[in-house]
Enzyme design. Sequence first.
Site, PDB file in Angstrom:
ATOM      1  N   HIS A  17      -3.050  -0.786  -3.479  1.00 40.89           N
ATOM      2  CA  HIS A  17      -3.793  -0.214  -3.034  1.00 40.89           C
ATOM      3  C   HIS A  17      -3.159   1.190  -4.065  1.00 40.89           C
ATOM      4  CE1 HIS A  17      -4.139  -1.978   1.465  1.00 40.89           C
ATOM      5  NE2 HIS A  17      -4.773  -2.512   0.300  1.00 40.89           N
ATOM      6  N   MET A  29      -0.618   1.304   4.834  1.00 38.55           N
ATOM      7  CA  MET A  29      -0.890   1.376   6.502  1.00 38.55           C
ATOM      8  C   MET A  29      -1.908   0.609   6.931  1.00 38.55           C
ATOM      9  SD  MET A  29      -3.190   5.478   7.048  1.00 38.55           S
ATOM     10  CE  MET A  29      -1.783   6.177   6.656  1.00 38.55           C
ATOM     11  N   SER A  57       0.745  -1.386   0.212  1.00 37.89           N
ATOM     12  CA  SER A  57       0.195  -0.174   0.150  1.00 37.89           C
ATOM     13  C   SER A  57       0.785   1.576   0.209  1.00 37.89           C
ATOM     14  CB  SER A  57      -0.674  -0.074   1.287  1.00 37.89           C
ATOM     15  OG  SER A  57      -1.755   0.731   1.136  1.00 37.89           O
ATOM     16  N   THR A  58       0.846   2.196   1.478  1.00 39.28           N
ATOM     17  CA  THR A  58       1.494   3.315   1.302  1.00 39.28           C
ATOM     18  C   THR A  58       3.039   2.788   0.942  1.00 39.28           C
ATOM     19  OG1 THR A  58      -0.614   4.717   2.293  1.00 39.28           O
ATOM     20  CG2 THR A  58       1.731   5.177   2.534  1.00 39.28           C
ATOM     21  N   ASP A 102      -5.027  -4.194   6.091  1.00 41.55           N
ATOM     22  CA  ASP A 102      -5.297  -5.412   4.869  1.00 41.55           C
ATOM     23  C   ASP A 102      -4.102  -6.479   4.444  1.00 41.55           C
ATOM     24  OD1 ASP A 102      -5.945  -6.545   2.432  1.00 41.55           O
ATOM     25  OD2 ASP A 102      -5.811  -5.007   1.654  1.00 41.55           O
TER      26      ASP A 102
END
Length: 371
Positions: free
Chosen positions: A209, A302, A183-184, A305
């Site tokens: 993401h 973050m 993600s991030t 997930d």
Amino acid sequence: MSTAINAPLRVAIIDDSAVVRKHLSSLLEAAGIRVSITASDPLFAWPKLEADWPDVIVLDVEMPRMDGITFLKRVMSEHPLPVVMCSTLTEAGCETTMQALAAGAVGFVTKPKLGLRDFLEDPGNGLVGAVRAAARANVRALPSQLAQQATSAARTHRPSPVLTLNAMAMAETTDRVIAFGSSTGGVQTIEAVLKQLPRTCPGIVLVQHMPEKFTHSFAERLKRVTDLEVLEAKDGDRVINGRVLVAPGGRHMQLKRSGAQYVVEVRDGPLVNHHKPSVDILFKSVAHCAGRNAIGAIFTGMGDDGARGLLEMRKAGAMTLAQDEASCVVYGMPKAAFELGAAQHVVALSEMAAALLKLSGMAPRTTLLGA
């Protein structure tokens, strides 16, 4: 067997390789054994078998649409007859061989991973003897479990095998799957890892993401800066060596098994862990379909997930890794995975590619740094 006295044995060869079918047919015919049926996979074979059941089936394991072990169980439940497994996976003592024998196979021949053509042309490769021995087997005397399966099938009048994407993992496949979740900070992180992987690496399925439309650009960039084939995934795309399938933004991506091959399913659906695509959705499907034939890696991001999905992968026998805190932009997803006990190895970003290659058998296995 019901074969008339002095009539040649009749054999069906089911293998997805036309070269294998041709050479094995020639070898058997030269030994006085008639090859009455050939087919590239079980679904093509079934109507031919129903029209004229042979004395023996020679069956591969890894085939499209339906794998050999699944088909073997169908045959033994509906029309038991001698089956000889012939595959690179049916080595003496290995789990796939044990599965085949437990399902009712009466013999097996191991195709070599190297020197296949020499093996196929060698009359002494063991196939002729295995087929002749199989023809003398009384498969109806197999243990009660198989007999009960056949009785149950007869009671329910089950029709011919219907093609389904078999969701359960096989014990072993020659194909491997690597699943990534990030993600991030993941754009640069994934790029750094993929740059270090060769085109011979196992196929990769990836959730980053990202909103809809961004993932196409992401895939195009990765294609330009790596040696790998990178695609924004479409429903039904196959997972193969050297290919990276990026889950499209706004869609969930799951791994499915079609026979012994892996494909992806791309579908709409509700948000999971506030995300679509969701890493958990992907990882849980990999656990179910690939099991220990997979490697899972969770990267910077973050939230949590992917943590539960990675745990399912580990429980299913897959090797699992998490990026270490020092190299993460956001130590959220890897931390959640570590705290759940989902990650077997905690690996620095600079060492991740090497770790993946070691676990996939492409480099000597040594102790993983950071483990």
